[in-house]
Enzyme design. Structure first.
Site, PDB file in Angstrom:
ATOM      1  N   TYR A  42       0.844  -1.205   0.000  1.00 56.94           N
ATOM      2  CA  TYR A  42       0.000   0.000   0.000  1.00 56.94           C
ATOM      3  C   TYR A  42       0.878   1.252   0.000  1.00 56.94           C
ATOM      4  O   TYR A  42       0.654   2.189  -0.774  1.00 56.94           O
ATOM      5  CB  TYR A  42      -0.916  -0.023   1.223  1.00 56.94           C
ATOM      6  N   GLU A  64     -11.319   6.864   5.922  1.00 57.96           N
ATOM      7  CA  GLU A  64     -10.650   7.659   6.951  1.00 57.96           C
ATOM      8  C   GLU A  64     -11.608   7.946   8.097  1.00 57.96           C
ATOM      9  O   GLU A  64     -11.210   7.967   9.262  1.00 57.96           O
ATOM     10  CB  GLU A  64     -10.108   8.966   6.359  1.00 57.96           C
ATOM     11  N   TRP A  72      -4.962   2.342  10.838  1.00 65.01           N
ATOM     12  CA  TRP A  72      -5.253   2.301   9.407  1.00 65.01           C
ATOM     13  C   TRP A  72      -5.079   0.889   8.864  1.00 65.01           C
ATOM     14  O   TRP A  72      -5.804   0.466   7.953  1.00 65.01           O
ATOM     15  CB  TRP A  72      -4.378   3.296   8.651  1.00 65.01           C
TER      16      TRP A  72
END
Length: 226
Positions: A42, A64, A72
């Site tokens: 990522y 988010e 995350w």
């Protein structure tokens, strides 16, 4: 999640500079992505590279919001389930979700089952439709707030990023969205969005992905208000 938060929680291995780590292949990266190969992928292929795709922009704002209070990586590991649950983040489809969909999603173990955040995603999809009428696209709306180079730190270091949980641009974006009825779009959340979507490049100096992200931005033409 903003890089400032990620860096605070990362376990930094011996590295050429603070905030970096070097893996077994001798590739140096931002320290926050070292937990898993998936996370590193990522970091290497998405984070900090410019995006104008409507679905990806909407998805990132929503995820988010779901991330608030979580890591995350937790959200990233659930991303495919989120995509399935929310019609691949097609704003037109999500905007039509109703009470039955909320009940279905609250019972979906593949995502974060937070009723408020689910309702926020539906609300924000409806707000996307409104933005498109005024600006032509969500991309045109957000990219008009890309900060000028002169407002950014001269060097993106570990300390510089730690000191930027928000920015004037993310505060302005947050205020504008809230004024238009969006939710779960605070200034820290919006700075993390800007980092991820390439409106700013916060790959630390020395990270192998920094130059690639800079080159991608140089070749990128931001969408404009139509």
């Amino acid at each position: 999640m903003s890089t400032a938060s990620l860096l605070k929680s990362a376990k930094v291995a011996a590295s050429p500079a603070a905030g970096l780590f070097t893996d077994d292949s001798h590739t140096t990266r931002c320290a926050w992505c070292q937990a898993t190969p998936f996370y590193r992928h990522y970091h290497d292929s998405e984070w900090g590279f410019p995006v104008d795709d409507e679905r990806r922009l909407f998805e990132k704002i929503c995820l988010e919001g779901f991330q608030a209070g979580l890591s995350w990586l937790t959200i990233l590991n659930k991303r495919e389930s989120f995509r399935s649950a929310f019609a691949n983040f097609d704003a037109e489809q999500v905007a039509r979700f109703g009470a039955r969909d909320v009940k279905r999603l609250v019972n979906d173990a593949g995502i974060v089952r937070h009723a408020g955040k689910i309702a926020s995603t539906i609300n924000n999809a409806q707000r996307v439709i409104e933005l498109r009428k005024e600006f032509g696209s969500l991309g045109a709306f957000v990219w008009r707030l890309e900060p000028e180079a002169k407002t950014r730190p001269a060097r993106i270091t570990h300390e510089a990023v730690k000191a930027m949980p928000t920015s004037p641009a993310s505060i302005a974006l947050s205020k504008d969205l809230k004024k238009r009825g969006w939710t779960f779009v605070g200034p820290t959340t919006m700075y993390a969005f800007m980092q991820a979507m390439g409106l700013v490049n916060d790959h630390i100096e020395g990270c192998a992905s920094r130059k690639a992200a800079l080159a991608a931005r140089k070749a990128f033409t931001p969408p404009r208000v139509s």
